[in-house]
Design a protein around this motif. Structure first.
Motif, short mmCIF file in Angstrom:
data_model
loop_
_atom_site.label_atom_id
_atom_site.label_comp_id
_atom_site.label_asym_id
_atom_site.label_seq_id
_atom_site.Cartn_x
_atom_site.Cartn_y
_atom_site.Cartn_z
N HIS A 1 3.07 9.96 -1.10
CA HIS A 1 1.83 9.24 -1.60
C HIS A 1 0.96 7.74 -2.36
CE1 HIS A 1 2.13 13.20 -3.56
NE2 HIS A 1 3.40 13.57 -3.85
N LEU A 2 2.42 6.96 -1.55
CA LEU A 2 1.26 5.68 -1.77
C LEU A 2 0.48 5.49 -0.68
CD1 LEU A 2 2.20 2.47 -2.76
CD2 LEU A 2 4.62 2.47 -1.17
N LYS A 3 1.12 6.21 0.74
CA LYS A 3 0.58 5.49 1.60
C LYS A 3 -0.62 6.33 1.73
CE LYS A 3 3.18 5.54 5.77
NZ LYS A 3 3.68 6.05 6.63
N GLN A 4 -0.90 7.16 1.01
CA GLN A 4 -2.02 7.76 0.81
C GLN A 4 -3.45 7.21 -0.14
OE1 GLN A 4 -2.68 10.63 2.99
NE2 GLN A 4 -5.41 10.71 2.74
N ALA A 5 -2.60 6.79 -0.51
CA ALA A 5 -3.26 6.03 -1.65
C ALA A 5 -3.24 4.64 -0.97
CB ALA A 5 -2.29 5.34 -2.72
N LEU A 6 -2.64 4.08 -0.69
CA LEU A 6 -3.44 2.80 0.44
C LEU A 6 -4.24 2.73 1.40
CD1 LEU A 6 -0.01 0.86 1.42
CD2 LEU A 6 -1.04 0.15 -0.44
N ILE A 7 -4.43 4.07 2.43
CA ILE A 7 -5.55 4.47 3.44
C ILE A 7 -6.88 4.00 2.32
CG2 ILE A 7 -6.07 6.36 4.61
CD1 ILE A 7 -3.27 6.76 5.31
N GLU A 8 -6.67 5.70 1.33
CA GLU A 8 -7.69 5.38 0.64
C GLU A 8 -8.70 4.45 0.16
OE1 GLU A 8 -5.83 8.33 -1.88
OE2 GLU A 8 -6.01 10.29 -0.22
N ALA A 9 -7.68 3.75 -0.86
CA ALA A 9 -8.40 2.23 -1.30
C ALA A 9 -8.78 1.17 -0.23
CB ALA A 9 -6.82 1.98 -1.88
N ALA B 1 -9.46 2.11 2.83
CA ALA B 1 -11.38 2.92 3.19
C ALA B 1 -12.07 2.84 2.67
CB ALA B 1 -10.93 4.54 3.81
N GLY B 2 -11.78 3.46 1.30
CA GLY B 2 -12.57 2.57 -0.10
C GLY B 2 -13.39 1.28 0.38
N ALA B 3 -12.02 0.47 0.51
CA ALA B 3 -13.03 -1.06 0.19
C ALA B 3 -14.14 -1.74 1.66
CB ALA B 3 -12.10 -1.98 -0.43
N VAL B 4 -13.32 -0.65 3.05
CA VAL B 4 -14.61 -0.90 3.32
C VAL B 4 -15.47 -0.32 3.56
CG1 VAL B 4 -14.47 -1.13 6.68
CG2 VAL B 4 -12.38 -1.43 5.01
N ALA B 5 -15.96 0.54 3.28
CA ALA B 5 -16.72 1.63 2.98
C ALA B 5 -17.74 1.00 2.16
CB ALA B 5 -16.99 2.90 2.65
N GLY B 6 -17.35 0.52 0.97
CA GLY B 6 -18.36 -0.35 0.02
C GLY B 6 -18.94 -1.77 0.67
N ALA C 1 -18.99 5.79 6.69
CA ALA C 1 -18.25 4.44 7.78
C ALA C 1 -16.59 4.68 6.35
CB ALA C 1 -18.67 2.80 6.11
N TYR C 2 -16.39 5.04 5.19
CA TYR C 2 -14.51 5.81 4.54
C TYR C 2 -14.91 7.30 5.25
CZ TYR C 2 -11.79 8.07 1.97
OH TYR C 2 -11.16 9.09 0.98
N HIS D 1 -10.85 6.00 7.47
CA HIS D 1 -10.42 7.22 6.44
C HIS D 1 -9.11 7.67 7.92
CE1 HIS D 1 -8.08 10.40 4.65
NE2 HIS D 1 -7.83 10.13 3.68
N ASP D 2 -10.25 8.65 8.43
CA ASP D 2 -9.63 9.43 9.97
C ASP D 2 -8.29 8.38 10.03
OD1 ASP D 2 -10.54 11.68 8.47
OD2 ASP D 2 -12.51 11.73 9.92
N TRP D 3 -9.30 6.87 11.15
CA TRP D 3 -8.86 5.59 11.37
C TRP D 3 -7.94 5.56 10.96
CZ3 TRP D 3 -7.19 0.63 11.54
CH2 TRP D 3 -7.11 -0.12 12.76
N LEU D 4 -7.06 5.06 9.80
CA LEU D 4 -5.96 4.76 9.13
C LEU D 4 -5.28 5.61 8.86
CD1 LEU D 4 -7.81 2.68 6.32
CD2 LEU D 4 -6.11 1.52 7.88
N GLU D 5 -5.15 7.14 8.56
CA GLU D 5 -4.53 8.27 8.39
C GLU D 5 -3.54 8.78 10.41
OE1 GLU D 5 -4.35 11.90 5.62
OE2 GLU D 5 -6.16 11.87 7.42
#
Length: 329
Positions: free
Chosen positions: A6-14, A16-21, A316-317, A321-325
């Motif tokens: 869960h923590l790793k998934q949240a970091l990936i999403e956060a 990826a979201g920051a990069v996309a924004g 970008a997200y 996201h896929d790359w970080l995952e």
């Protein structure tokens, strides 16, 4: 592939979201600056509107091409990225919070963090999740949005040379509540806007995936993922739909954000301090003084910006996201 924690998934999403924004905001900043200049201009924004309302004095900005030329001539190329630093400080945590909340809601409802399981959720859940995520993200990043609007709308000569001076003067003149001026119409706007953006994005993704599968003789295994171009088209369509519906609320928000801002007279009348009692009063006053066109000032650059902004954000997200995952799992 094993599901990340869960923590790793949240970091990936956060992340990826920051990069996309950040990527989306920087790419579309010129259109955003032009849009804001139209939205905060009290005078008509077209030559036809000037004649229709029997006004003889020209408005500062009367068309997108003319506004682009004027900003470039008076402020140079950097003028199109005015306020981009606070915009990045606003949009990067905003998109991080938004995507984390969105994915957490979907994971909770689907019982899994896998994309294929999220895709099976009812599209109404996508609309609701997007709205809730947008509200949470807005509350966490709003002061930077206000400062960005002030810096992007002030023109030349500058009233505030830095983000710090704009922030400090806003608190001094309007108090702590001043950094949340316009929050009410923002929250009213973000519920349908984020809901439409994420809901229609998921809907277009499902349609595109189904279309790919119908075209493929190999079935779902050959086209289990969409291409970057298909993500781009889905995001483009989602951003356009959301912006066309919600633009008037964005205009009202911008008027609250620049209340009392001192600007050179060449930019026309300014919005006086406490010009509007509340959001409803702002709607009525804009309608009375500027007509329905007043609520759609900046709609052309806004729509032109919203479509690629939505497309770039989602592409970008998905890529980040896929790359970080793949790296972290």
């Amino acid at each position: 592939m094993e599901e990340p924690s869960h923590l790793k998934q949240a970091l990936i999403e956060a992340t990826a979201g920051a990069v996309a924004g950040g990527v989306s905001r920087t790419v579309t900043s010129p259109l955003d600056v032009i849009k804001i200049r139209f939205q905060v201009q009290l005078e008509p924004t077209s030559s036809w509107a000037l004649l229709h309302r029997n006004m003889h004095g020209p408005s500062k900005y009367t068309g997108m091409l003319q506004a682009t030329k004027d900003i470039f001539r008076e402020e140079g190329l950097p003028g199109f990225w005015r306020g981009n630093v606070p915009a990045l400080l606003m949009v990067m945590p905003y998109t991080s919070i938004q995507f984390v909340v969105l994915q957490k809601l979907k994971t909770f409802l689907a019982g899994s963090s896998r994309k294929e399981d999220h895709a099976k959720l009812n599209h109404y859940i996508s609309y609701l999740s997007g709205s809730l995520a947008g509200c949470m993200a807005t509350l966490g990043s709003y002061p930077f949005d206000l400062v960005r609007t002030i810096l992007a709308s002030q023109g030349e000569p500058k009233v505030y040379p830095t983000m710090r001076s704009a922030f400090a003067d806003t608190i001094r003149t309007r108090g702590i509540r001043g950094i949340y001026s316009g929050l009410s119409p923002t929250l009213v706007e973000i519920v349908p806007y984020a809901g439409l953006q994420f809901g229609t994005y998921d809907m277009f993704k499902r349609w595109t995936l189904a279309w790919n599968q119908n075209r493929s003789s190999e079935g779902s295994s050959m086209h289990a993922e969409l291409s970057s171009f298909e993500y781009f088209l889905c995001g483009f369509a989602a951003g356009t739909c959301a912006k066309l519906v919600c633009h008037p609320l964005d205009v009202v928000k911008k008027r609250f954000q620049i209340e009392g801002l001192q600007r050179h007279p060449k930019y026309g009348a300014r919005v006086e301090h406490q010009a509007y009692k509340n959001m409803f009063d702002a709607f009525i006053r804009i309608l009375e003084a500027e007509g329905w066109a007043g609520l759609y000032k900046g709609i052309v650059p806004s729509t032109i910006k919203a479509a690629p902004a939505g497309a770039v954000t989602f592409v970008a997200y998905e890529i980040a996201h896929d790359w970080l995952e793949s790296v972290w799992t």
